[in-house]
Design an enzyme around this catalytic site. Structure first.
Site, PDB file in Angstrom:
ATOM      1  N   ASP A 115       0.821  -1.210   0.000  1.00  0.00           N
ATOM      2  CA  ASP A 115       0.000   0.000   0.000  1.00  0.00           C
ATOM      3  C   ASP A 115       0.854   1.260   0.000  1.00  0.00           C
ATOM      4  O   ASP A 115       0.344   2.356  -0.270  1.00  0.00           O
ATOM      5  CB  ASP A 115      -0.921   0.029   1.219  1.00  0.00           C
ATOM      6  CG  ASP A 115      -2.028  -1.010   1.149  1.00  0.00           C
ATOM      7  OD1 ASP A 115      -2.274  -1.534   0.042  1.00  0.00           O
ATOM      8  OD2 ASP A 115      -2.633  -1.309   2.187  1.00  0.00           O
ATOM      9  N   GLY A 117      -5.562  -1.117  -1.328  1.00  0.00           N
ATOM     10  CA  GLY A 117      -5.369   0.228  -0.785  1.00  0.00           C
ATOM     11  C   GLY A 117      -6.611   0.661  -0.030  1.00  0.00           C
ATOM     12  O   GLY A 117      -7.403   1.439  -0.555  1.00  0.00           O
TER      13      GLY A 117
END
Length: 333
Positions: A133, A176
């Protein structure tokens, strides 16, 4: 000195390159003893500690995953195996039993939050950054992110040809939950027509209008959506209703494809650098800190300054402006 090393959280590409650089330098260059902790913090809770030799890591540069294994649920301060109870005393007992003088902990925000608390309990900890991420604060580039960007980019490039051939709208969901770095960089690299980020938000009406405009102009549309902005599975029927039955709309969740596989050359080099620089930090006793990657090199940040505040995509970031200049990014308002 006896050093324990673990890879916390989810797996990613480049972890074995890091372990290779770390172990080869700690053992062969500095003469230290290294043990691997299996499956992240679970190994400290359940006493899964084993010797980690140069022979074990030497051929691991190109291998994906983690040779030590990973676990993203084993929080010693709220251990699922004990009904959510604080079992951090098991970690301290395990470290003492094996004579561990310090821990090298590889992971993202959740892993570093645990590592910082363990350090405060008296076990010296050095943190090394890993998260696809790319949302670890005060760290510009995390291990595994570049490899995940390549997966997203390649998926978008493949979807683009299918979308163009069939005149479809295709939605791709990238990982994400909080930060949209992966969707942003992957979307730019893969030529997504539209990019949706959790930091910027979006209006479904605008997404529909932009897709309709793309269909009118080029006959297809490919949209890259960060999972924290929307679920493509939930979004698909609502967008389909607006587009009408004459337009085919499909969705794809990349999921764990973004984690696995051979690391990119960048992540092989970054993992090697973090491993070697991490070994030097251990010898210098730079504990209680994260060896972060900023610009073109490494620097140290206190673990307490890193945890609990994810690194989000700023609305005015250069990459956002790049996507806006290409007409690709959606933002509420």
């Amino acid at each position: 000195m006896h050093i324990g090393v673990l890879t916390g959280g989810g797996d990613c590409s480049g972890l074995n390159a890091l372990l290779r650089g770390l172990v080869l330098n700690l053992v062969e260059r500095h003469g230290l003893r290294v043990s691997g902790v299996r499956q992240g913090f679970l190994g400290l809770l359940e006493d899964r500690v084993e010797p980690l030799s140069p022979e074990r890591v030497r051929g691991q540069l190109l291998e994906g995953g983690s040779l030590l294994g990973c676990h993203n649920k084993a929080n010693p301060f709220a251990y699922f195996g004990a009904g959510g109870a604080d079992c951090s005393e098991r970690v301290l007992a395990c470290a003492q039993r094996h004579g561990l003088d310090a821990l090298v902990v590889v992971g993202g925000d959740g892993t570093m939050s645990i590592a910082e608390r363990i350090h405060r309990l008296g076990v010296p900890v050095l943190g090394l950054p890993k998260t696809i991420d790319n949302d670890l604060m005060h760290n510009e580039r995390s291990l595994g992110f570049d490899s995940a960007v390549e997966v997203v980019s390649q998926a978008l490039r493949r979807l683009k040809t299918t979308a163009a051939s069939h005149g479809r709208v295709l939605l791709l969901e990238a990982m994400g939950r909080t930060a949209g770095w992966l969707a942003l960089e992957g979307g730019l690299a893969g030529g997504a027509d539209l990019i949706v980020l959790p930091e910027l938000g979006f209006e479904e009406a605008e997404l529909l209008q932009r897709c309709q405009a793309l269909l009118a102009r080029q006959g297809h549309a490919v949209v890259c959506v960060a999972e924290g902005a929307a679920s493509v599975e939930a979004l698909r029927p609502r967008l389909q209703a607006g587009l009408g039955e004459g337009v085919e709309l499909r969705s794809l969740v990349l999921g764990h494809l973004q984690r696995g596989g051979e690391p990119t050359p960048f992540d092989r080099v970054l993992g090697s650098r973090l491993g070697v620089m991490g070994a030097e930090a251990v010898v210098a006793r730079r504990f209680g800190q994260l060896l972060s990657w900023q610009g073109q090199g490494c620097e140290f940040r206190p673990l307490a300054d890193v945890v609990g505040q994810p690194r989000l995509v700023p609305p005015g970031h250069e990459l956002v402006r790049t996507a806006q200049g290409l007409g690709a990014v959606l933002a509420r308002g």
